[in-house]
Enzyme design. Sequence first.
Site, short mmCIF file in Angstrom:
data_model
loop_
_atom_site.label_atom_id
_atom_site.label_comp_id
_atom_site.label_asym_id
_atom_site.label_seq_id
_atom_site.Cartn_x
_atom_site.Cartn_y
_atom_site.Cartn_z
N ARG A 14 0.84 -1.20 0.00
CA ARG A 14 0.00 0.00 0.00
C ARG A 14 0.88 1.26 0.00
O ARG A 14 0.99 1.96 -0.99
CB ARG A 14 -0.95 -0.03 1.21
CG ARG A 14 -2.15 0.89 1.06
CD ARG A 14 -1.84 2.34 1.31
NE ARG A 14 -1.31 2.57 2.67
CZ ARG A 14 -0.76 3.70 3.04
NH1 ARG A 14 -0.65 4.73 2.21
NH2 ARG A 14 -0.27 3.83 4.26
N ASP A 15 1.56 1.52 1.09
CA ASP A 15 2.32 2.77 1.20
C ASP A 15 3.47 2.80 0.19
O ASP A 15 3.77 3.83 -0.40
CB ASP A 15 2.87 2.92 2.63
CG ASP A 15 3.04 4.38 3.03
OD1 ASP A 15 3.04 5.24 2.15
OD2 ASP A 15 3.20 4.64 4.24
N HIS A 213 8.34 6.85 8.62
CA HIS A 213 9.06 6.93 7.36
C HIS A 213 10.52 7.23 7.67
O HIS A 213 10.83 7.86 8.68
CB HIS A 213 8.46 8.03 6.47
CG HIS A 213 7.20 7.57 5.78
ND1 HIS A 213 7.13 7.35 4.43
CD2 HIS A 213 5.98 7.28 6.26
CE1 HIS A 213 5.93 6.94 4.11
NE2 HIS A 213 5.19 6.89 5.20
N CYS A 244 8.13 9.79 -0.44
CA CYS A 244 7.26 10.70 0.26
C CYS A 244 6.79 11.70 -0.77
O CYS A 244 7.61 12.41 -1.36
CB CYS A 244 8.03 11.37 1.39
SG CYS A 244 7.09 12.65 2.19
#
Length: 313
Positions: A14-15, A213, A244
């Site tokens: 997902r991320d 992160h 990011c």
Amino acid sequence: MDAVEVTISEVGPRDGLQNTKSFMPTAAKKAWISAEAAAGVHEIEVCSFVPAKLIPQFVDAEEVLAHANSVDGLTAVVLVPNLKGCERAIGAGARRITVPVSVSEAHSMSNVRKTTAQAIEEFVRMADLVRSQPKGKRPQLVGACSTAFGCSLQGVVAEQDVLRVALALRAAGADSISLADTVGYANPEQVKRLFGSVRKAIGEDFAIEAHFHNTRGLGLANALAAYEAGVRNFDSTLGGLGGCPWAPGASGNVVTEDLVFMFESMGVRTGVDINKLIEVRNTVFAALPDAELYGHISKAGLPKGFRPLSLAA
Ligand SMILES: [Zn+2]
């Protein structure tokens, strides 16, 4: 064998993929999920229920979730940004749903075009929907406080704002709360302080999770600080996949292999077989040839004499 002491929650599908340019073929996503579950990662965030026109990477969300739900012993997690996504996720059989709410007003407006208060109202509607599901079909609901440690648009995020959002999500019916360092601004001292005050406010027995992160290289240090503050559930991505969106060129989440190595070398059981995990890294990313990968342990190898806890009696 002793019980697992920390849960490693892989969020790469997902991320990681959300911030990856090329589309990962559905078959490769499924293979990744199966292989990582087989390596002992029992919680994986597998997709996001967002409109495919916004993030084409998740056009196959239903199919990927159905596959993940069929993997033995795996808790598949999905991310949803709004009520519509929540309806879709429940319809697709989601058992655990993460809903992010940005503590930073600026981030909330830019991300979902809602103020934080409006995003909380939407969370309440989602929590009501989840609660209305028949027993046995009711998914777990994770309330994620995004930008809890700072925001690249707003800058500093006040601790009292994080507490307010966390308490509101809990009151709405969240089963657990996650504090997310969405843009990689956190430092270990802040992590200890914030998790400490949220746990105090929300109850020490209430489940709380960490999402870091590694944008500025402090991911592992922050994970350790959160562990020391009592957190036992950690998000990470295989190979640190992802980036990011608010910091072009920046690295992704905490690297799963390095996180597992840190805990296991400290004697903290993750239940993950690190050798298998490193193999998964090598095979998975053949399907994403242009992805930038990170991590130390996969390059340097395990220390001589290192004995993985997963193999210990
Ligand atoms: Zn994230």
